[in-house]
Design an enzyme around this catalytic site. Structure first.
Site, PDB file in Angstrom:
ATOM      1  CG  ASP A   1      -1.870  -1.118   1.278  1.00  0.00           C
ATOM      2  OD1 ASP A   1      -2.289  -1.601   0.302  1.00  0.00           O
ATOM      3  OD2 ASP A   1      -2.072  -1.732   2.503  1.00  0.00           O
TER       4      ASP A   1
ATOM      5  CD  GLU B   1      -9.215  -3.373  -0.319  1.00  0.00           C
ATOM      6  OE1 GLU B   1      -9.989  -3.288   0.860  1.00  0.00           O
ATOM      7  OE2 GLU B   1      -8.440  -4.282  -0.490  1.00  0.00           O
TER       8      GLU B   1
END
Length: 322
Positions: free
Chosen positions: A42, A209
């Site tokens: 991420d 997401e």
């Protein structure tokens, strides 16, 4: 033979009429070669005012990597020496997820999420720093929260300025991607702010997401990760994109399908050793946009690593990866 030539001409004409999509080459580009510490998950990347680069990520107490040339990356420890005490309200280990770094008004802002796997008892927090470097961050507490009674999940924050206002997109599963307005001074959600709905999938578990929004031309582009992360070489993450003339949507893909109905042009998917591409963000380096993401290396036991690709823009306005 004439019929074959005619058929070829007709096929070419029909192909030309198809909508221009925001997809990468069918084979997909490999990430640029990098060296040093490549392990990351991420990623959020920024070129600091000093000229160096820093990347923050899930792992550790917000893991940090630094670089002088965007090619060789060094392990730089963590954003924080230890978790702020309030993080433990959301998991037993004080484990933060999915940071987002930005710069405004002479200050670096680091947003992040704390939660437990599989629950929307979650919070987004923020910290500030004068330099953006690890070890210089002061935590400022909660920005926005979600509870089990909510239909959204307060993780995966990403900021954008639009029309003189500050906005934060966020979300994972629990009906998908949302957005709230932030107070410019505090960096926290405006009290009573409307929670806008930007994207979802037609069926549970609504696997979309990691939003990130950028403006290009007259459109805002919403990049999001679809399907499943965090399973090594079994991950199915991929990056899709749609656009809107308003930051709060509606976002539609190149065929006109809304992201609220599961739309989104496929921009980058796993290929070869690069499995489960996602967890993306976008940063600008001297006028060039770059897509940062993680992939799971099939040639290294599914280890998550940093992917960087140039993000270009077609004449149609849609993005492409190089």
């Amino acid at each position: 033979m004439k019929r074959l030539r005619l058929a070829a001409v007709v096929a070419a004409a029909l192909l030309a009429l198809l909508p221009t999509t925001a997809t990468a080459d069918v084979s997909y580009p490999d990430p640029q070669p990098i060296t040093g510490q490549q392990i990351i998950h991420d990623p959020t990347v920024i070129r600091l005012r000093s000229g160096d680069y820093v990347a923050y990520s899930t792992g550790g107490v917000i893991g940090a990597r630094t670089s002088k040339d965007r090619v060789h990356w060094d392990d730089a420890g963590n954003a924080f020496a230890e978790p702020p005490s309030w993080w433990y309200e959301y998991n037993d280990t004080g484990d933060p997820w999915a940071p987002d770094i930005s710069y405004r008004a002479g200050t670096y802002w680091l947003y992040y999420a704390v939660s437990s796997w599989g629950t929307n008892h979650s919070a987004i927090g923020v910290a500030t720093s004068p330099t953006g470097l690890p070890g210089t961050w002061t935590d400022r507490g909660k920005v926005f929260t979600s509870e089990r009674t909510d239909t959204w999940n307060a993780i995966d924050p990403a900021l954008i300025r639009a029309d003189g206002r500050l906005w934060m997109s966020f979300g994972s599963y629990w009906t998908g991607i949302r957005m709230v307005e932030l107070d410019e001074r505090t960096g926290k959600a405006v009290p009573g702010a409307t929670v806008h709905h930007l994207a979802t999938r037609p069926d549970a578990p609504y696997a979309v997401e990691g939003p990130y929004i950028v403006k290009h031309g007259r459109h805002y582009y919403l990049f999001a990760s679809y399907d499943a992360c965090c399973s090594g070489v079994n991950s199915t993450y991929k990056i899709r994109v749609a656009r809107s003339t308003k930051v709060t949507g509606p976002y539609v893909d190149s065929t006109g399908k809304p992201m609220l109905e599961g739309g989104g042009d496929l921009l980058l998917a796993g290929h070869g050793r690069y499995v489960g591409t996602g967890g993306q963000s976008v940063f600008n380096d001297r006028g060039q946009d770059w897509l940062a993401y993680h992939y799971y290396d099939a040639e290294d036991q599914g280890t998550p690593k940093l992917g960087l690709n140039r993000l270009s823009w077609e004449k149609s306005g849609w993005p492409n990866v190089r």
